[in-house]
Design an enzyme around this catalytic site. Structure first.
Site, PDB file in Angstrom:
ATOM      1  N   ASP A   1      -6.384   0.145   4.194  1.00  0.00           N
ATOM      2  CA  ASP A   1      -4.987   0.576   4.105  1.00  0.00           C
ATOM      3  C   ASP A   1      -4.768   1.904   4.820  1.00  0.00           C
ATOM      4  O   ASP A   1      -3.784   2.102   5.532  1.00  0.00           O
ATOM      5  CB  ASP A   1      -4.569   0.716   2.628  1.00  0.00           C
ATOM      6  CG  ASP A   1      -4.865  -0.534   1.827  1.00  0.00           C
ATOM      7  OD1 ASP A   1      -5.029  -1.606   2.434  1.00  0.00           O
ATOM      8  OD2 ASP A   1      -4.955  -0.440   0.587  1.00  0.00           O
TER       9      ASP A   1
ATOM     10  N   SER B   1       0.778  -1.229   0.000  1.00  0.00           N
ATOM     11  CA  SER B   1       0.000   0.000   0.000  1.00  0.00           C
ATOM     12  C   SER B   1       0.813   1.285   0.000  1.00  0.00           C
ATOM     13  O   SER B   1       0.709   2.134   0.895  1.00  0.00           O
ATOM     14  CB  SER B   1      -0.996   0.002   1.154  1.00  0.00           C
ATOM     15  OG  SER B   1      -2.084   0.763   0.753  1.00  0.00           O
TER      16      SER B   1
HETATM   17  C1  GLA Z   1      -6.292  -3.335  -1.504  1.00  0.00           C
HETATM   18  C2  GLA Z   1      -7.343  -2.291  -1.127  1.00  0.00           C
HETATM   19  C3  GLA Z   1      -7.886  -2.545   0.289  1.00  0.00           C
HETATM   20  C4  GLA Z   1      -8.341  -3.991   0.447  1.00  0.00           C
HETATM   21  C5  GLA Z   1      -7.268  -4.955  -0.056  1.00  0.00           C
HETATM   22  C6  GLA Z   1      -7.730  -6.377  -0.037  1.00  0.00           C
HETATM   23  O1  GLA Z   1      -5.168  -3.195  -0.689  1.00  0.00           O
HETATM   24  O2  GLA Z   1      -6.780  -0.998  -1.156  1.00  0.00           O
HETATM   25  O3  GLA Z   1      -8.935  -1.635   0.553  1.00  0.00           O
HETATM   26  O4  GLA Z   1      -9.558  -4.197  -0.219  1.00  0.00           O
HETATM   27  O5  GLA Z   1      -6.836  -4.630  -1.375  1.00  0.00           O
HETATM   28  O6  GLA Z   1      -8.012  -6.801   1.251  1.00  0.00           O
END
Ligand code: GLA
Length: 376
Positions: free
Chosen positions: A170, A119
């Site tokens: 995230d 992230s």
């Molecule tokens: C990405 C998205 C999150 C979540 C994950 C899966 O990181 O940004 O919001 O949905 O995928 O858990």
């Protein structure tokens, strides 16, 4: 190395960091009324920022092309494009929420590896949000309740300005994470609780295995999964799958059933993981991590050969449990391993990747770290 002074002809007012995140368990359910259990990691995105007295934004990055020069009034859905949208979107969302924010000059000096599934986008949003909070005296960064307002602004930046229909996991991890804990986020009401998670204290290590793989179709697939889950809930006449049982799903079409089964079983796995962590039984969560991975790979179909290989190899080399983390289709896996076996697990995964002709993965130990903060 380009400095803030060279770019903008002045010095920054300060530096702020937004961490990346690992999700321990509770995957692909933060947009489905589910529960997730992420934590902030040591890898972070750092921004140098100076306040402006007008409404202008000048955004640059040391590592990424592009950037933005324009007025805050020009920011909106789809504008600006590229990484700048994450930063400009935060200012736009704060303004939409009624906060008096104006322009900034901002330089990204360090970043969570892009595409690592850790992230980097939330890390950037959250570092920038905290900088704007400080510089415009919003007073949100000093309490968990205030930080939740920043989480909302960062999520709106991503959903409304960048146009990625992600959940809020995230951003919550990056802003609300604390050392020694994973963050239990209940996306039904956005309530949170710090759950003790300090593997080193019990002789364990959590490894992050970045496969360095990033599949280009990931964004479309993400939207398709989200749509399937919403369709399954509405086919069952429910607002969400939150309180459904596996038995309730029998009426679903064959294409929706496995997707819905992932959501229902994953919510249960989060509850069981939290119960074990609350009881100090970290070493026992391994089978839940393994089951989560299988569900994501088989029922939800968001894994890929490299993630599957990383998890299977880690388990065979002694990991107590392993799973992909984050959105999938590449990115990172995590493995919970006895501390004295961490090197051999990492070595086994590297060897398996080499034998399969994959790129060398980046493998490092991680622990829950502090959420977004001012550094200087
Ligand atoms: C990405 C998205 C999150 C979540 C994950 C899966 O990181 O940004 O919001 O949905 O995928 O858990």
């Amino acid at each position: 190395m380009t400095t803030f002074g060279e770019l903008f002809g002045r010095e920054p007012d300060g530096r702020w960091a937004g961490p990346g995140r690992v999700n321990l368990i509770g995957e692909h359910i933060d947009y489905a009324d589910g529960l997730c259990l992420p934590f902030a990691i040591a890898q972070r995105t750092v921004v140098e920022v100076a306040k402006r007295t007008d409404g202008r934004l000048r955004l640059r990055s040391r590592s990424e092309e592009g950037g933005f020069d324009g007025d805050l009034a020009d920011v909106g859905p789809g504008r600006p494009e590229g990484w700048s949208g994450y930063v400009a979107g935060v200012l736009w969302a704060l303004r939409e929420a009624g906060y008096a924010v104006g322009g900034i000059d901002l330089l990204v000096t360090e970043t969570v590896p892009l595409g690592s599934g850790l992230s980097s986008s939330a890390a950037l949003e959250c570092g920038a949000a905290l900088a704007v909070d400080d510089l415009y005296g919003l007073g949100l960064g000093s309490s968990a309740e205030g930080r939740k307002q920043l989480v909302d602004a960062c999520r709106r930046a991503e959903n409304d300005v960048v146009g990625a229909q992600t959940g809020g996991m995230d951003q919550a991890a990056s802003l609300l994470g604390t050392a020694g804990h994973a963050l239990l986020l209940d996306t039904h009401d956005d309530s949170t609780r710090q759950v003790p998670f300090a593997p080193a204290e019990v002789g364990l290590t959590l490894l992050i295995i970045d496969t360095k793989v990033r599949h280009s179709h990931a964004d479309n697939e993400y939207g398709a999964r989200r749509a399937s889950v919403e369709k399954a809930a509405s086919a069952l006449g429910r607002p969400s799958l939150r309180d459904a049982t596996v038995a309730d799903l029998a009426a679903l079409d064959a294409d929706l059933l496995p997707r819905a089964r992932h959501v229902v079983t994953e919510i249960d796995r989060v509850r069981r993981t939290v119960a074990l962590l609350d009881a100090g039984r970290i070493a026992e969560i391994g089978p839940l991590l393994d089951a989560s991975h299988t569900s994501l790979a088989v029922d939800y179909e968001v894994s890929c050969p490299e993630l599957d290989l990383a998890c299977a190899t880690a388990r065979a080399a002694g990991a107590l449990g392993a799973r992909m983390t984050g959105g999938g289709f590449g990115g990172s896996a995590i493995a919970l391993v006895p501390a004295d076996g961490a090197d051999s697990v990492a070595g086994a995964v590297r060897a398996a990747f080499a034998a399969a002709g994959h790129r060398e993965p980046d493998i490092r130990a991680t622990e829950p770290s502090a959420g977004a903060e001012r550094i200087t």
